[in-house]
Design a protein around this motif. Sequence first.
Motif, PDB file in Angstrom:
ATOM      1  N   SER A  60      -3.718   3.692   5.957  1.00  0.00           N
ATOM      2  CA  SER A  60      -3.974   5.138   5.999  1.00  0.00           C
ATOM      3  C   SER A  60      -3.209   5.788   7.144  1.00  0.00           C
ATOM      4  N   THR A  85     -13.229   1.672   0.579  1.00  0.00           N
ATOM      5  CA  THR A  85     -12.757   0.292   0.701  1.00  0.00           C
ATOM      6  C   THR A  85     -13.868  -0.592   1.246  1.00  0.00           C
ATOM      7  N   SER A 104      -7.003  -1.184   5.311  1.00  0.00           N
ATOM      8  CA  SER A 104      -7.162   0.192   4.845  1.00  0.00           C
ATOM      9  C   SER A 104      -6.895   1.191   5.960  1.00  0.00           C
ATOM     10  N   GLN A 128       1.280   3.867  -3.078  1.00  0.00           N
ATOM     11  CA  GLN A 128       0.866   5.253  -2.843  1.00  0.00           C
ATOM     12  C   GLN A 128       1.961   6.251  -3.198  1.00  0.00           C
ATOM     13  N   GLU A 162      -6.700   2.707  -1.708  1.00  0.00           N
ATOM     14  CA  GLU A 162      -5.762   3.501  -0.912  1.00  0.00           C
ATOM     15  C   GLU A 162      -4.844   4.338  -1.803  1.00  0.00           C
ATOM     16  N   SER A 173     -10.801   6.962   1.958  1.00  0.00           N
ATOM     17  CA  SER A 173     -10.354   5.667   1.429  1.00  0.00           C
ATOM     18  C   SER A 173     -10.945   4.506   2.217  1.00  0.00           C
ATOM     19  N   THR A 208      -8.296  -2.967  -1.656  1.00  0.00           N
ATOM     20  CA  THR A 208      -7.812  -2.003  -0.669  1.00  0.00           C
ATOM     21  C   THR A 208      -6.618  -1.212  -1.202  1.00  0.00           C
ATOM     22  N   THR A 223      -2.790   9.296   1.798  1.00  0.00           N
ATOM     23  CA  THR A 223      -4.119   8.791   1.461  1.00  0.00           C
ATOM     24  C   THR A 223      -5.211   9.665   2.059  1.00  0.00           C
ATOM     25  N   CYS A 270       0.832  -1.214   0.000  1.00  0.00           N
ATOM     26  CA  CYS A 270       0.000   0.000   0.000  1.00  0.00           C
ATOM     27  C   CYS A 270       0.863   1.260   0.000  1.00  0.00           C
TER      28      CYS A 270
END
Length: 325
Positions: A140, A126, A136, A83, A272, A122, A268, A118, A79
């Motif tokens: 985050s 999600t 998630s 990102q 994200e 989100s 997710t 994020t 993630c």
Amino acid sequence: MSSSSKWRTVEKALSRVPDFLWLGAIIFTILGLTAPDTFNALRPYTSLLLGSVILAMGLTLRLEDFKRVFMYPKAVGVCILSQYTVMPLAGFIVGYVLLRHYEVAWLGGQVLTGTSPTGVVSNVYTYIGGGNVALSITASAVNTVLSPLLTPILTYILAGAFIPVDVVGLFLDIVQVVIVPVVLGLTLNTFFGKYIQRVKVVLPVWSTIAVVVIVGIVVSGARSRILAMTPVVVVLLVAASLIHLAAGYVLGWFYGVVFKQPVENKITISTETAMQNSGLATVLALKYWGATAALPAVVYSVVQNIIGPFVASLVMRKKLRRLGA
């Protein structure tokens, strides 16, 4: 109807308010253009408004959310990697190709939108999309904590050749506007959770109100520049955000495939990656480069909150069909 049933009805209604963030952003954009003086008194409090949004997010966090990093180390890492690679690079490419020739500050604003952490929606999208909500929330939280370091550095690397980037200033502002409210919210929720629980229902409502007011403030400050735009330039701004958002969704999913994540984690990671804290990007761009530079972040906010629920619902319907539901 009993009082408890009435309260549950109220809670359900309030929980739907963030679904209309896109509509609020459009309304306040119109207000910013038609009644700019309305926002004059609020302009000095822009950072405070954003800080209150981040505080609201912090009040929903618990220490367990950070401990989950050890439960999903690979998924959280994917993630974060997605990102902070996909969105900064996509922001630079669309800014360079579509926006730079019309307003170089827009390149900075688009890049800053991509290098921001994020967005708080989100987790909601999600959930709607049938993703891993626990992952998630954790991603985050980690994403946000890393932002004071990664956002200024990545913005400098990608946009520094085109627009002045104050790395130290960005770092200090993100700490003040993001980290301090998150830590305060987390602390309050840890020690006074039973009291915080009573007000949690209004936190998304307040966050929605604060974000759309920030949109109004930015638009009112850039009113003359906006009204002077040709339809072609407006289309380019919207197209830049659409392409940027699509890159987040598609390449975020691709990261999930490459790193062999289950379907729920792919949803997710994709969500994200695509959902950005455009409020933070707006406030920072406004402070360092002016209201005009903040427009890409404002447009992204509207676009992601129109497209986000649609994409999430589409994913859920497809998932249910596959399961035979």
